[in-house]
Design an enzyme around this catalytic site. Structure first.
Site: not given
Ligand SMILES: C[C@](O)(CO)[C@H](O)COP(=O)(O)OP(=O)(O)OC[C@H]1O[C@@H](n2ccc(N)nc2=O)[C@H](O)[C@@H]1O
Ligand SMILES: Nc1ncnc2c1ncn2[C@@H]1O[C@H](COP(=O)(O)OP(=O)(O)OP(=O)(O)O)[C@@H](O)[C@H]1O
Length: 265
Positions: A14, A94-95, A100, A132
């Site tokens: 997303k 981790g972006a 995840g 999220d």
């Protein structure tokens, strides 16, 4: 749920077309106003259920300590099944791309679609796994509020292409939120609902104005300037708490998609 069944699950990343933080809540989380959009960048999971005793085994092409899928499974604990997952990560971790969270949401949706849990249970579990994750149960395009659990799913935005750029460092979401100062709250030029209307009517000027992310105020200056350089010509912004950012332009490597996951059995 068939006892010995295998599934191919694709879960999409997303981007936050806009992400504003309105205030810090009494529970320590922050109230957001955001327009979430799934894009064609994705992970692939092979998921197999066999008669067993409630164990899960996950192997992946990248090293992940404490896979979020284990957190999902622990909240379900079906005593008579074991689950084997082969995870092919292509979404940078981790972006700010929800990699995840997408795996977790798609896994919950697979379990609900194939009868291991009810959709009601999946909806209850999702926010416990991550802020999220509720979005990824259905996905597509959504106006998101609260901690991330207040979803207004809207008609999908299609026909938009983008590039996703991932600088080579990751940013902790927790640390990013902790760095936000109250004077940065509520400064987005448009509300998420207004930006959605701009995309629906393909109002390019309003889109350029409204594509925004409050976390750009707290990322390293070089990253902020990198995004600003693109913004001179295209709508561009950090996604999530970073460090990835997107540039909306024809000819981009990815496109908007109208779902968060798809399953082949
Ligand atoms: C930045 C976003 O990705 C935007 O889509 C989300 O707000 C963050 O979602 P996420 O990564 O799933 O976040 P979580 O794993 O639930 O939370 C990590 C940490 O971020 C902070 N956090 C998260 C979400 C939120 N609305 N307010 C917060 O303050 C909290 O300190 C929390 O402990
Ligand atoms: N299946 C998984 N895929 C990716 N990261 C995972 C997974 N399971 C656990 N993690 C851990 O979660 C951290 C955050 O991963 P994720 O890719 O969701 O970050 P993100 O893209 O910033 O997500 P968000 O936009 O929700 O903040 C990773 O750094 C990794 O250590």
């Amino acid at each position: 749920m068939g006892k010995n069944r295998s599934y191919l699950l694709r879960t999409y990343a997303k981007i936050n077309l806009c992400l504003d933080v309105l205030f810090k809540r009494p529970d320590g989380f922050h109230e957001i106003d955001s327009l979430f959009q799934n894009v064609s960048l994705h992970d692939d999971l092979e998921v197999r259920f066999v008669h067993g005793q409630g164990r899960i085994f996950v192997e992946s092409n990248v090293k992940i300590d404490g896979n979020i899928l284990l957190k999902v499974w622990d909240l379900i604990k079906p005593s008579e099944l074991d689950c084997y997952v082969r995870l092919e990560k292509k979404i940078p971790m981790g972006a700010g791309l929800g990699g995840g969270s997408s795996n977790a949401g798609g896994f919950l949706a697979l379990l609900a679609t194939h009868g291991l849990i009810s959709w009601e249970k999946a909806t209850q579990i999702a926010p416990l796994v991550g802020s999220d994750v509720p979005f990824f149960l259905c996905g597509g395009t959504a106006i998101v509020g609260g901690r991330g659990e207040q979803l207004s799913h809207v008609d999908p935005l299609l026909g938009y292409k983008l590039d996703v750029i991932k600088p080579d460092y990751s940013i902790s979401t927790k640390e990013a939120y902790a760095k936000l100062r109250p004077e940065l709250f509520g400064k987005a030029p448009l509300k998420a609902s207004q930006l959605y209307e701009a995309f629906k009517s393909r109002d390019w000027q309003a889109i350029k104005l409204g594509v925004y992310n409050v976390f750009e105020y707290i990322v390293p200056e070089e990253l902020r300037q990198e995004i600003e350089a693109f913004r001179k010509e295209y709508p561009a912004a950090l996604t999530g708490s970073g460090s990835a950012y997107f540039v909306l332009r024809d000819g981009g490597n990815y496109e908007f998609v109208h779902k968060a996951w798809e399953v082949e059995s």
